[in-house]
Design an enzyme around this catalytic site. Structure first.
Site, mmCIF file in Angstrom:
data_model
loop_
_atom_site.group_PDB
_atom_site.id
_atom_site.type_symbol
_atom_site.label_atom_id
_atom_site.label_comp_id
_atom_site.label_asym_id
_atom_site.label_seq_id
_atom_site.Cartn_x
_atom_site.Cartn_y
_atom_site.Cartn_z
ATOM 1 C CB CYS C 38 63.409 27.678 27.531
ATOM 2 S SG CYS C 38 62.896 29.336 28.016
ATOM 3 C CB THR C 40 60.242 28.451 30.964
ATOM 4 O OG1 THR C 40 60.245 29.837 30.666
ATOM 5 C CG2 THR C 40 58.880 28.047 31.492
ATOM 6 C CG HIS C 43 61.744 28.983 36.335
ATOM 7 N ND1 HIS C 43 62.360 29.507 37.455
ATOM 8 C CD2 HIS C 43 62.012 29.849 35.325
ATOM 9 C CE1 HIS C 43 62.963 30.647 37.131
ATOM 10 N NE2 HIS C 43 62.775 30.867 35.835
ATOM 11 C CB CYS C 93 41.377 32.012 22.700
ATOM 12 S SG CYS C 93 41.059 33.759 22.356
ATOM 13 C CG LEU C 262 62.140 39.096 27.541
ATOM 14 C CD1 LEU C 262 60.910 38.992 26.648
ATOM 15 C CD2 LEU C 262 63.305 38.359 26.896
ATOM 16 N N GLY C 263 63.163 40.666 30.904
ATOM 17 C CA GLY C 263 63.599 39.876 32.059
ATOM 18 C C GLY C 263 62.635 40.013 33.223
ATOM 19 C CG LEU C 264 59.664 37.287 33.766
ATOM 20 C CD1 LEU C 264 59.039 35.901 33.869
ATOM 21 C CD2 LEU C 264 58.584 38.344 33.599
#
Lengths: 354, 354, 354, 354
Positions: C38, C40, C43, C93, C262-264
């Site tokens: 992905c 991420t 990154h 959580c 959605l895109g940062l």
């Protein structure tokens, strides 16, 4: 002009010559190009208790149609003369709280063409300009006519959450069959349908049903559970008005499911509210007419977007003169939509030959 | 420890000594501080057909309570020992599609305290840690106990759109009365309520009803039309389970209105689907339990935000030992909530003296 | 066992031998069968500012995977040993208000595999049992792996009203392309897509886009107006994070339209709130992760219902040993999904040969 | 008749004699009884860039009013002559897709009284009959006049889910203050408000704010966290248009929160989309005008139901002749609503004496 008339309370219809209507303020005069028969028209023809209570006479019957704008009443400029339009048959007041908040389909002052005021089985008809919905010039006339009926299906499908859901349609008359197609187009995961008529189940199959079941010979509950991993369905679209179909449909509804009820039951039915509604946290939606005008925009999206092809729905085309034969065909149950053409040369397919 | 027990199938309850329960994995042991009686408990006591079908025996009854966390099963650290908690009585599986999508109240594996597993009319009880809802330390014990029942009311009120709406509550048992209060607090324009009991109507008046009507002597349809400019109501909250109340309530619903149905009818009823649901485009919502856990957060907002005061709902406080008298009071219909205290010195108000 | 590791803060990754992890209470041990890369992960490999701020080291990277349940931590019985599962990478959580009301994707305590705890580019990994989503036995491993990423697309598509709507997708990375497919399957009338990469536009075309536009050479606003009768679109799905794409997308939004973002953007952007949001009554939805667990059920409907075929999304399959080459391919932008196989004989298609 | 006119582009207003307008088809002639000043009117008076771009000249200014129906254009019978009506200032086309689906507030053909066509600061005005909203005969004229402005507040409050929620209102101009009152009436758990003006904060306190904060001297983020147990708010109602207020408001929004944006920013602002919108899964709603006509029905519910008392909002009453003083008062920021009376003997409270 010619018109199919209920001349007085009681069974039967006849073709009569009546004066050309004159469009009033805010109205348009339409030349009828195609007009399709609905179950309501059969009620009016038979003058059954519902018709006796609701319809007026004398009356020109029929409410599904398309035609050409040929005259403007005072204050009207749109749609322009020459426009092909479909007609919304519910004439609403425009000023009540429902009409003013996007819920005109619930207007208590609703007058229906062919029930409360002269309808569309005629050479010409007047309707409020707001009820004339412009169509693309190249839309087949039979499809333009039956849009109004398609709207019942689209309205029903649009109320519950349908995306990715398993759906059961009980009752495969034309509205049920079109609901099958609309549900698939709008993202249903799978659509199952029931009817007692083999002809109608075949229509549902052709319009995209994943499976169909004969409600007269099959245990519908078991059959639908079998194709849904024993889970049942998320959504019920009830088109039959049959108490047993309603009960079976609600049995099959998963906890938290939604039922949209369009089919009229004609008389009160017995319902196990506890087990069918409360304990499963179900939601039941009563559906009437088409949302004014959301449903028409949704139909536009489905038809122009190529997501639904209504072509197979039109099984019979006849001349307006042959209205009696057309009504008999419709009453047989073995038809899709039966469409009348005042000018038979307008027919967008072969005329029916018995 | 002491527990109010159904020792075997059949009518009646008795107080018995049973061993202290041991919290299993994921459970907490609670010392019961207050426990209120619900209509369901009366069914179990009487062992009516519903109870005979659903409840198990032997069984400790009761499901509305608050208490102190006094023990942790394996894997549990929260809520900490010593915390005052209310209890959600529906024990759900946590892994089904409903539990995993915020709809745990629809879990098919639901086990209810005091029906399917040992309940709360006892000195101690074990429940899953997830079912123990921490309360503010200064919350009165009787109110902490009846939150669970308040949750039925809040759930019912939260499903239809209530803001600025005219609302009819049919049935003024405790849930109905609390629904009156919740509806007003959540923005209803006006709330009307019906019941056959003068005591219960007075409770509804006290909790904020704009008007109440005696369903046994008044034509409810006419009466509600009279106070709503002839329009009827936008929302029906049905708490009685009476066929006539449902019919009247749906008659009074405006086109496009919503009905939330909580009251169980016990048997199938006859319903005019056409006129009560379809033609008016009504929506009917079956309501069961509390939304897990949205409803509890909504209750927190209402109670901590000072928008609803449940104090007047508690009309009778008794020692757990006096459970028989408490059940009889509850059965009389002339009570709000009846609360039992295992330790009567915990009572947050004067104990009832007959 | 083998694992692709970030051994210390800073750029780069290496394959290392580390001990087999032991599943804790409530966890399962999974043997990784396929794992997809992905953005991420890139990154984290590059250790850019985002990674430096959010990720921990040492760390096994990767979060998209499928595998076989091979061990149970205490208290776990489901899914059974031997089950093929996909993994939800967000470990939440379970007790906060978001987790308890069906909004676990917003849990403030979210820990992400491969960012905050050891990830899936390894022979084995432990995850909470609740994060292991059972798959059909015959689901191709590469598709089982990329479901997690498909979930971002499905979540984005599911938030705005999509049925019958005209949709614009800005950015045709894998999530954007899968959003094209999901939008079409869920009833969108038409889907347009933009990207600067010809490869990615071709992917979008293949997955069902009605038209694609090169944002680097075409005036996107004019181009989309041209294909929408000058009206623009009802829905924007923003996948690029590019300020210009956001501005163009919002310009193209019809009054009352909805944008799902959605895109940062990586840094604050300048936005004309008045003209792009307020005057047009637009709604903007921030989208993060997948709805827990609604989105997974929606994916199940789309995949098992045969409404979306993700096969074409998998463009490259490599052995886990070749992770460096795989990351380089992914970084090139000219790929769909790149999938790693710890055991290359598990590959469900030919391995990539450079 | 007298009218407050913008005679030509540029700053300033003057009172002039102009001919009595004649109602066209579908219009009514109204005798103005009370007319309140809005921020928009100040823009037109000052002829700032917004006004220069949007407004026409010559023009009668003003758009908030109530009056008596004194004439009917052709085709109009309702409201009857003599009816007290408030006016919706947005004149919409009635035939576009927005107008036909209950979203007339988004009509691209909207013409605003006092901006695009002659407004209401005059003895008489013509408006479409559909824009004349009948009021109860006993409604105070000043409140009947400011309903239009109240509608902005009610529309803003009605879009996010408000029941039981914690709400922050940024900006306590008249719309902000009325939003405080509406939010409380419609079930908000608590409402906090910010403004730099002590006068305006005092108005907000009086209308029901739980706490108000001086945005010029207090760290609003810390202050609101302190009163919300560190959680922040569920809903932001942004009324200021200030970039800092928007940023602070979005910071304070809980994950999954909703922001309704009404305040115009006048110029593009810098926004951290990632942290303020995407990662927290926030929803931003642009708000314009009033929903036609849902908002007016909601106002009716709030006002007739006694849930909101707008009396304290009216701080200054002046004769129409004193319009210059009235505009100066409004511009000072230290007023609630300033209401003009063409006939000062109609004033429903003491006239302002400087």
């Amino acid at each position: 002009m010619r018109a199919i008339r209920k001349v007085a309370p009681g069974p039967g219809l006849e073709m009569a010559e009546i004066p050309l209507p004159v469009p009033g303020m805010g109205e348009v005069l339409l030349q009828v190009k195609a007009a399709s028969i609905c179950g309501t028209d059969l009620h009016v023809r038979n003058w059954d208790p519902w018709a006796a209570e609701h319809a007026v006479a004398p009356l020109t019957v029929g409410h599904e149609m398309c035609g050409i704008v040929v005259g403007h009443g005072s204050g009207v400029t749109d749609p322009p003369i020459g426009t092909l339009v479909s007609v919304e048959s519910h004439v609403v007041c425009g000023v009540c709280s429902w009409c003013r908040t996007g819920k005109g389909h619930l207007c208590p002052e609703t007058r229906i063409l062919g029930v409360h005021r002269d309808g569309v089985f005629a050479d010409f008809v007047t309707v409020p300009a707001a009820n004339a919905w412009p169509d693309p010039e190249d839309m087949p006339l039979s499809i333009a006519s039956l849009q109004e009926n398609f709207g019942n299906a689209v309205h029903t499908v649009s109320v519950p959450e349908i995306e990715g859901r398993k759906v059961l349609v009980t009752g495969c008359g034309p509205v049920g069959v079109m609901a099958v197609a609309a549900a698939k187009a709008l993202g249903a995961r799978s659509v199952y349908a029931t009817d007692v008529s083999a002809f109608r189940r075949a229509m549902a199959d052709r319009m995209g049903a994943d499976a169909t079941f004969d409600a007269s010979t099959v245990d519908v509950v078991s059959a639908v559970l079998a194709v849904t991993d024993g889970e049942g369905v998320d959504v019920l679209l009830e088109m039959s008005g049959a108490a047993r179909a309603i009960d079976n449909g609600l049995r099959l509804l998963k906890p938290g499911g939604e039922a949209a009820l369009l089919g009229l039951t004609s008389r009160p039915i017995t319902l196990d509210i506890d087990d069918r509604v409360i304990f499963k946290g179900a939601t039941l939606h009563g559906i009437v007419g088409r949302r004014l005008w959301d449903t028409w925009y949704q139909m536009r999206a489905l038809l122009r977007g190529g997501k639904v092809d209504l072509g197979p729905m039109v099984t019979h085309r006849l001349s307006l003169e042959d209205f009696d034969m057309a009504f008999d065909l419709m009453a047989s149950g073995n038809t899709g939509k039966v469409v009348l053409f005042p000018d038979p040369t307008d027919a967008d397919g072969p005329l029916y030959r018995p």
